[in-house]
Design an enzyme around this catalytic site. Structure first.
Site, PDB file in Angstrom:
ATOM      1  N   LYS A  39       0.851  -1.196   0.000  1.00 47.80           N
ATOM      2  CA  LYS A  39       0.000   0.000   0.000  1.00 47.80           C
ATOM      3  C   LYS A  39       0.880   1.235   0.000  1.00 47.80           C
ATOM      4  O   LYS A  39       1.955   1.241   0.600  1.00 47.80           O
ATOM      5  CB  LYS A  39      -0.881   0.017   1.253  1.00 47.80           C
ATOM      6  CG  LYS A  39      -2.104   0.901   1.121  1.00 47.80           C
ATOM      7  CD  LYS A  39      -3.261   0.114   0.543  1.00 47.80           C
ATOM      8  CE  LYS A  39      -4.520   0.916   0.405  1.00 47.80           C
ATOM      9  NZ  LYS A  39      -5.616   0.050  -0.063  1.00 47.80           N
ATOM     10  N   GLY A  99     -20.809   6.231   3.744  1.00 48.01           N
ATOM     11  CA  GLY A  99     -19.790   6.556   2.747  1.00 48.01           C
ATOM     12  C   GLY A  99     -20.437   6.498   1.378  1.00 48.01           C
ATOM     13  O   GLY A  99     -21.087   5.500   1.028  1.00 48.01           O
ATOM     14  N   ASN A 104     -16.696   6.475  -4.321  1.00 52.63           N
ATOM     15  CA  ASN A 104     -16.692   5.475  -5.391  1.00 52.63           C
ATOM     16  C   ASN A 104     -17.294   4.144  -4.922  1.00 52.63           C
ATOM     17  O   ASN A 104     -18.176   3.580  -5.570  1.00 52.63           O
ATOM     18  CB  ASN A 104     -15.259   5.291  -5.906  1.00 52.63           C
ATOM     19  CG  ASN A 104     -15.153   4.184  -6.930  1.00 52.63           C
ATOM     20  OD1 ASN A 104     -14.760   3.062  -6.618  1.00 52.63           O
ATOM     21  ND2 ASN A 104     -15.540   4.478  -8.151  1.00 52.63           N
TER      22      ASN A 104
HETATM   23  N1  GLU Z   1      -7.561   0.250  -3.453  1.00 54.12           N
HETATM   24  C1  GLU Z   1      -8.244  -0.957  -3.779  1.00 54.12           C
HETATM   25  C2  GLU Z   1      -8.254  -1.902  -2.593  1.00 54.12           C
HETATM   26  O1  GLU Z   1      -8.010  -1.505  -1.482  1.00 54.12           O
HETATM   27  C3  GLU Z   1      -7.693  -1.607  -5.043  1.00 54.12           C
HETATM   28  C4  GLU Z   1      -6.248  -1.969  -4.976  1.00 54.12           C
HETATM   29  C5  GLU Z   1      -5.682  -2.445  -6.292  1.00 54.12           C
HETATM   30  O2  GLU Z   1      -6.382  -2.593  -7.259  1.00 54.12           O
HETATM   31  O3  GLU Z   1      -4.464  -2.693  -6.305  1.00 54.12           O
HETATM   32  O4  GLU Z   1      -8.577  -3.044  -2.707  1.00 54.12           O
END
Ligand code: GLU
Length: 400
Positions: A71, A179, A182
């Site tokens: 992340k 929320g 998106n």
């Molecule tokens: N941000 C999204 C998640 O937390 C997608 C992460 C991604 O596609 O790498 O699952």
């Protein structure tokens, strides 16, 4: 917080020219390159990024994707700083790890345009997923995560009803969503299309509630021009945002940010008659709050099972697939995992999180052992060759 699984690398980035402060946590790459979005918010902390990276490790393993977990986090307000400069500067700082150890994507506070900037700065379209379609991307803005959450909610309600574990007829279930970005908005849209009654939604500006069911298509259309829930006051009475925890609803879907279901809000959910929590956001429930909910017979479907739609879509983009393939694969994988987790939980008297974690951990452990094993096997093989070579030397000598 480090343990046997990771993190493998933590990279702090600071750029005095732009003021950019960022962190990249690569948690575990036994299965493949660390996958995960870049979160951009003033509240981001390195510990939160680590916890989110760990969720990605389990999410990718459970979904059977060839990715590890990672992340990124940018610690600033994207509406107040020069976000393009910050993203470019962050990309430059973490470039040595992209895309072999880290493949980025969007997350809270980032969009397909940020991904376009990131990929251009790295100079490689494989640097990230969730890119605009014009760059061959399958943007998360198509609603991939929300689609998966809706599929998971529908199947969980039907399965728990069939098992007789939750006394709730799926057709009569009422739903509250916290929320409306998106993830929340697309979850609402797809659940509405499946015929579910959404009685309450909330964002950072307020909450609207109608026990007869909200007009989701109207709200989605209005929000395109009116931006937030506060501005919907023409048709609905706008309540304070915290009311979302108190309205009467069978299903509560946290789709905003981390740790919102805690020891303060969990008792409110219990009081309002919640029977099921579907974690659309990442880490929305604290461990103590989850314990409390479970004690009261409330089922909690974990984030890394139900919100994998985004990263499954990412995988399809990564291998050059189409939007249709992404949605088909999300439906297939999320349905399979929801069924697997609920049936094992039902048979063994475990919680969905315990089951899902066991399956994910077993897969990551196997990959870690195979990596370690491959090295051991290679070492032994080469050592044996050396022995054989050494044994051969005398005979060679004799011949000469
Ligand atoms: N941000 C999204 C998640 O937390 C997608 C992460 C991604 O596609 O790498 O699952």
């Amino acid at each position: 917080m480090a343990d046997e699984w990771g993190p493998e690398k933590v990279v702090f980035a600071y750029d005095p020219d732009t003021g950019m402060r960022g962190v990249l946590v690569i948690d575990n790459t036994a299965i493949g390159p660390g996958k995960g979005g870049i979160r951009f918010a003033p509240t981001v902390t390195p510990v939160e990024v680590f916890r989110l990276a760990r969720v990605m490790t389990w999410k990718c393993a459970l979904a059977g994707l060839p990715f590890g977990g990672a992340k990124g986090g940018l610690m600033g307000d994207p509406t107040k700083v020069d976000r393009v400069a910050w993203m470019r500067s962050f990309a430059k700082a973490i470039k040595p790890y992209v895309p072999l150890q880290y493949v980025a994507a969007t997350d809270m506070g980032t969009t397909e345009l940020d991904m376009a900037v990131f990929a251009h700065e790295i100079g490689d379209v494989r640097a990230c997923t969730g890119k605009p379609m014009e760059m061959g991307g399958i943007p998360h803005e198509l609603g991939t995560t929300g689609y998966g959450v809706a599929i998971a909610t529908d199947l969980t309600l039907k399965t728990l009803h069939a098992y007789g574990t939750v006394n709730l007829e799926p057709e009569k279930a009422t739903i509250a969503i916290q929320g409306f970005g998106n993830v929340g908005s697309f979850t609402a849209k797809f659940l509405d299309e499946l015929g579910y009654k959404i009685v309450a939604i909330a964002d950072i500006t307020g909450c609207i509630y109608d026990p007869e069911g909200l007009d989701i298509p109207y709200i989605m259309k209005e929000l395109q021009v009116r931006e937030n829930i506060e501005k919907l006051s023409g048709k609905y009475e706008v309540l304070p945002k915290e009311k979302i925890f108190e309205v009467k609803a069978d299903v509560f879907i946290p789709a905003a940010t981390s740790d919102v279901i805690n020891l303060e809000t969990a008792p409110l959910l219990i009081k309002s008659g919640t029977k099921l929590v579907i974690e659309a956001a990442n880490i929305p429930t604290t461990a103590e709050a989850e314990k409390l909910l479970i004690q009261r017979g409330i089922w909690v479907m974990p984030d890394f099972v139900v919100n994998a739609g985004g990263v499954i879509g990412s995988y399809v983009e990564y291998k050059g697939g189409t939007e249709k393939e992404a949605f088909d694969l999300i439906k297939y994988k999320i349905s399979r995992n929801v069924k697997l987790v609920l049936s094992m939980a039902h048979q063994n008297g475990m919680t969905p999180r315990q089951v899902a974690l066991e399956v994910a951990k077993a897969r990551v452990r196997r990959a870690m052992l195979l990596r370690r094993g491959a090295i051991t096997v290679a070492r032994e093989y080469f050592a044996r060759q050396k022995q054989q070579y050494e044994l051969m030397i005398p005979s060679l000598k004799e011949e000469t």
